[in-house]
Design a protein around this motif. Structure first.
Motif, PDB file in Angstrom:
ATOM      1  N   ALA A   1      -1.188   1.981   6.176  1.00  0.00           N
ATOM      2  CA  ALA A   1      -1.771   1.283   4.898  1.00  0.00           C
ATOM      3  C   ALA A   1      -2.276   1.674   4.074  1.00  0.00           C
ATOM      4  O   ALA A   1      -3.513   3.046   4.867  1.00  0.00           O
ATOM      5  N   ALA A   2      -2.838   1.486   2.926  1.00  0.00           N
ATOM      6  CA  ALA A   2      -3.217   2.174   1.771  1.00  0.00           C
ATOM      7  C   ALA A   2      -3.394   1.292   1.163  1.00  0.00           C
ATOM      8  O   ALA A   2      -2.872  -0.113   0.416  1.00  0.00           O
ATOM      9  N   THR A   3      -4.039   1.696  -0.265  1.00  0.00           N
ATOM     10  CA  THR A   3      -4.405   0.192  -1.283  1.00  0.00           C
ATOM     11  C   THR A   3      -4.787   1.602  -2.519  1.00  0.00           C
ATOM     12  O   THR A   3      -4.832   2.748  -2.482  1.00  0.00           O
TER      13      THR A   3
ATOM     14  N   PRO B   1      -8.387  -9.019 -13.363  1.00  0.00           N
ATOM     15  CA  PRO B   1      -7.301  -8.095 -12.956  1.00  0.00           C
ATOM     16  C   PRO B   1      -6.670  -8.226 -11.426  1.00  0.00           C
ATOM     17  O   PRO B   1      -7.556  -8.105 -10.338  1.00  0.00           O
ATOM     18  N   LEU B   2      -5.339  -7.938 -12.345  1.00  0.00           N
ATOM     19  CA  LEU B   2      -4.608  -7.731 -10.801  1.00  0.00           C
ATOM     20  C   LEU B   2      -3.740  -6.283 -10.861  1.00  0.00           C
ATOM     21  O   LEU B   2      -3.236  -6.376 -11.811  1.00  0.00           O
ATOM     22  N   THR B   3      -3.842  -5.911  -9.849  1.00  0.00           N
ATOM     23  CA  THR B   3      -2.786  -4.025  -8.974  1.00  0.00           C
ATOM     24  C   THR B   3      -1.713  -4.739  -8.738  1.00  0.00           C
ATOM     25  O   THR B   3      -1.701  -5.226  -7.736  1.00  0.00           O
ATOM     26  N   GLN B   4      -0.833  -4.760  -9.099  1.00  0.00           N
ATOM     27  CA  GLN B   4       0.558  -4.897  -8.590  1.00  0.00           C
ATOM     28  C   GLN B   4       1.369  -3.695  -8.257  1.00  0.00           C
ATOM     29  O   GLN B   4       1.383  -2.311  -9.339  1.00  0.00           O
ATOM     30  N   VAL B   5       2.263  -3.447  -7.135  1.00  0.00           N
ATOM     31  CA  VAL B   5       2.793  -2.032  -7.362  1.00  0.00           C
ATOM     32  C   VAL B   5       4.544  -2.599  -7.095  1.00  0.00           C
ATOM     33  O   VAL B   5       4.656  -3.611  -6.657  1.00  0.00           O
ATOM     34  N   ALA B   6       5.208  -1.673  -7.400  1.00  0.00           N
ATOM     35  CA  ALA B   6       6.696  -2.059  -7.593  1.00  0.00           C
ATOM     36  C   ALA B   6       7.355  -2.018  -6.235  1.00  0.00           C
ATOM     37  O   ALA B   6       7.811  -2.916  -6.126  1.00  0.00           O
TER      38      ALA B   6
ATOM     39  N   VAL C   1       2.628   6.892 -10.725  1.00  0.00           N
ATOM     40  CA  VAL C   1       1.720   7.638 -10.432  1.00  0.00           C
ATOM     41  C   VAL C   1       2.815   8.384  -9.358  1.00  0.00           C
ATOM     42  O   VAL C   1       3.526   7.720  -7.974  1.00  0.00           O
ATOM     43  N   SER C   2       2.358   9.257  -8.497  1.00  0.00           N
ATOM     44  CA  SER C   2       2.503   9.769  -6.975  1.00  0.00           C
ATOM     45  C   SER C   2       1.692   9.888  -6.011  1.00  0.00           C
ATOM     46  O   SER C   2       0.411   9.734  -6.018  1.00  0.00           O
ATOM     47  N   VAL C   3       2.357   8.978  -5.165  1.00  0.00           N
ATOM     48  CA  VAL C   3       1.708   8.693  -3.380  1.00  0.00           C
ATOM     49  C   VAL C   3       0.912  10.653  -3.582  1.00  0.00           C
ATOM     50  O   VAL C   3       1.800  11.259  -3.500  1.00  0.00           O
ATOM     51  N   PRO C   4      -0.048  10.292  -2.902  1.00  0.00           N
ATOM     52  CA  PRO C   4      -0.706  11.977  -2.488  1.00  0.00           C
ATOM     53  C   PRO C   4       0.443  12.473  -1.582  1.00  0.00           C
ATOM     54  O   PRO C   4       0.891  11.537  -0.779  1.00  0.00           O
TER      55      PRO C   4
ATOM     56  N   GLU D   1      -1.515  -3.916  -2.129  1.00  0.00           N
ATOM     57  CA  GLU D   1      -1.524  -2.484  -0.755  1.00  0.00           C
ATOM     58  C   GLU D   1      -0.196  -2.315  -0.660  1.00  0.00           C
ATOM     59  O   GLU D   1       0.711  -3.070  -0.943  1.00  0.00           O
ATOM     60  N   VAL D   2      -0.172  -1.260   0.263  1.00  0.00           N
ATOM     61  CA  VAL D   2       0.640  -0.639   0.680  1.00  0.00           C
ATOM     62  C   VAL D   2       1.145   0.100   1.815  1.00  0.00           C
ATOM     63  O   VAL D   2       0.160   0.409   2.224  1.00  0.00           O
TER      64      VAL D   2
END
Length: 123
Positions: free
Chosen positions: A106-108, A26-31, A96-99, A118-119
């Motif tokens: 760094a965050a994931t 399973p792979l998570t990606q962010v725009a 989703v909204s970034v907190p 990673e973001v």
């Protein structure tokens, strides 16, 4: 990591030395990999299914329901959403909204048992 996703082939060698097939993890990606607190972030994940039929079983894996979208930064772990994967691919697309209190750095973010995306949070 792939074995966490489901009952997948381990990707190792059989006793005869032949390579075993490997499931896609399973792979998570962010725009957008750079975000600010309270930004809306588009997240996708693929291969969120209940099993891996990579050995020619001819069966179809079922998409997973109730997959948590988790933000991790330092000691903080925040559930941003809970989503259901779409059949037949196990794909998820969610905004989703970034907190709002995310600190610079760094965050994931992960969806279910997917690999983390990673973001970087900027002020």
């Amino acid at each position: 990591m792939a074995m966490l996703a489901a009952g997948c082939g381990g990707g190792g060698r059989t006793p005869g030395g032949a390579a075993e097939p490997v499931c896609a993890a399973p792979l998570t990606q962010v725009a957008e990999p750079t975000v600010r607190p309270a930004d809306v972030l588009r997240v996708t994940a693929d291969h969120l299914v209940d099993a891996c039929y990579d050995l020619g079983e001819g069966l179809v894996a079922e998409p997973l329901d109730d997959q948590a979208v988790i933000w991790r930064q330092g000691a903080a772990e925040i559930e941003l959403a809970v989503v259901d994967a779409e059949p037949p691919s196990g794909r998820v697309e969610v905004a989703v909204s970034v907190p709002a209190d995310a600190a610079p750095g760094a965050a994931t973010i992960t969806v279910g048992r997917g690999t983390a995306a990673e973001v970087t949070v900027t002020p």
